[in-house]
Enzyme design. Sequence first.
Site, PDB file in Angstrom:
ATOM      1  N   ASN A  64       0.868  -1.176   0.000  1.00 26.94           N
ATOM      2  CA  ASN A  64       0.000   0.000   0.000  1.00 26.94           C
ATOM      3  C   ASN A  64       0.902   1.221   0.000  1.00 26.94           C
ATOM      4  O   ASN A  64       1.488   1.564   1.022  1.00 26.94           O
ATOM      5  CB  ASN A  64      -0.892  -0.039   1.256  1.00 26.94           C
ATOM      6  CG  ASN A  64      -1.734   1.216   1.394  1.00 26.94           C
ATOM      7  OD1 ASN A  64      -1.767   2.057   0.500  1.00 26.94           O
ATOM      8  ND2 ASN A  64      -2.424   1.331   2.529  1.00 26.94           N
ATOM      9  N   LYS A  94       0.143   4.209  -0.235  1.00 26.93           N
ATOM     10  CA  LYS A  94      -0.498   5.377   0.382  1.00 26.93           C
ATOM     11  C   LYS A  94      -0.270   6.607  -0.518  1.00 26.93           C
ATOM     12  O   LYS A  94      -0.226   6.462  -1.744  1.00 26.93           O
ATOM     13  CB  LYS A  94       0.005   5.571   1.817  1.00 26.93           C
ATOM     14  CG  LYS A  94      -0.155   4.286   2.638  1.00 26.93           C
ATOM     15  CD  LYS A  94       0.035   4.460   4.116  1.00 26.93           C
ATOM     16  CE  LYS A  94      -0.170   3.121   4.815  1.00 26.93           C
ATOM     17  NZ  LYS A  94      -0.075   3.231   6.286  1.00 26.93           N
ATOM     18  N   GLU A 145      -5.111  -4.838  10.635  1.00 29.46           N
ATOM     19  CA  GLU A 145      -4.094  -3.807  10.838  1.00 29.46           C
ATOM     20  C   GLU A 145      -4.381  -3.070  12.134  1.00 29.46           C
ATOM     21  O   GLU A 145      -5.184  -2.112  12.140  1.00 29.46           O
ATOM     22  CB  GLU A 145      -4.116  -2.810   9.672  1.00 29.46           C
ATOM     23  CG  GLU A 145      -3.800  -3.442   8.332  1.00 29.46           C
ATOM     24  CD  GLU A 145      -3.252  -2.415   7.350  1.00 29.46           C
ATOM     25  OE1 GLU A 145      -2.172  -2.671   6.818  1.00 29.46           O
ATOM     26  OE2 GLU A 145      -3.879  -1.365   7.153  1.00 29.46           O
ATOM     27  N   GLY A 175       2.765   2.378  10.823  1.00 27.81           N
ATOM     28  CA  GLY A 175       3.729   3.469  10.674  1.00 27.81           C
ATOM     29  C   GLY A 175       4.437   3.851  11.965  1.00 27.81           C
ATOM     30  O   GLY A 175       5.068   4.901  12.044  1.00 27.81           O
TER      31      GLY A 175
HETATM   32  P1  13P Z   1       3.197   0.501   7.650  1.00 27.03           P
HETATM   33  O1  13P Z   1       3.711  -0.793   7.055  1.00 27.03           O
HETATM   34  O2  13P Z   1       3.895   1.703   7.157  1.00 27.03           O
HETATM   35  O3  13P Z   1       3.110   0.392   9.144  1.00 27.03           O
HETATM   36  O4  13P Z   1       1.678   0.661   7.139  1.00 27.03           O
HETATM   37  C1  13P Z   1       0.807  -0.404   7.250  1.00 27.03           C
HETATM   38  C2  13P Z   1      -0.427  -0.103   6.501  1.00 27.03           C
HETATM   39  O5  13P Z   1      -1.204   0.741   6.901  1.00 27.03           O
HETATM   40  C3  13P Z   1      -0.654  -0.828   5.246  1.00 27.03           C
HETATM   41  O6  13P Z   1      -1.943  -0.618   4.763  1.00 27.03           O
END
Ligand code: 13P
Length: 251
Positions: A11, A13, A169, A175
């Site tokens: 992802n 983002k 999650e 993050g």
């Molecule tokens: P991170 O791997 O950056 O913690 O993010 C996880 C996430 O939200 C994937 O959709």
Amino acid sequence: MAERRKLIAGNWKMNGLKADGLDLASSLAGRLNGAGAVPFDMLVCPPFPLLFPVGEAIKGSPLALGGQDCSFKTSGAHTGDVSPVMLKDAGCAFVILGHSERRADHGESDALVAAKAKAAHAEGLVAIICVGETEAQRDAGQAESVVAGQLAGSLPEGANASNTVIAYEPVWAIGTGKTATPDDVRAMHAHIRAELGKALSDAGAVRVLYGGSVKPSNAAELMAVENVDGALVGGASLKAEDFWAIAAACR
Ligand code: 13P
């Protein structure tokens, strides 16, 4: 036990411009093409403007493409929204829905996520439905009930193991560099599978991904946990080498 092939999903983002996205996706597609038979499916979910160029760049490779959200409508007067038909047109096979960042930033409810998933299914897209508790909810002993409620509310009618993937999650692990312990992940994934069993006839075949600070150094441990069928990766999916190392941790 049902055979579930692992899914390693990136992802991206709101990260990356065209050149970065093309570099990253081409590198992953090249590695996959060169690797022969691998025990995982790999997916990248770039921001909307990059879907078409990335889709073109990876065409013909085993690397799959997905959106990070979609509308619950197919077309019309919905400024700023992107329909599942458009995702399909760009070459997507998957769409992430109900990510905690969308639930928080855009007030998305379980009912809206279910409507989006239904619209995605109607176009033949696989919906990756995200669930997960906040730190306060976990501390209050509510993690399992929160996730059960999100699942019950976000799964549309007609969901099954072919058109739906669940991503667990925990919000506090996204993050932050903190990951749930393998024991916590094992317990929550078993809980999710049991809850899926109440709603779906083929719950044993649904892939349940873990997401939240997955990186090369913890991937092998997390991917080995029972009922963990892959990873939804944020930060570490932005570097081809790291994302590939996470996938390579799958056995
Ligand atoms: P991170 O791997 O950056 O913690 O993010 C996880 C996430 O939200 C994937 O959709």
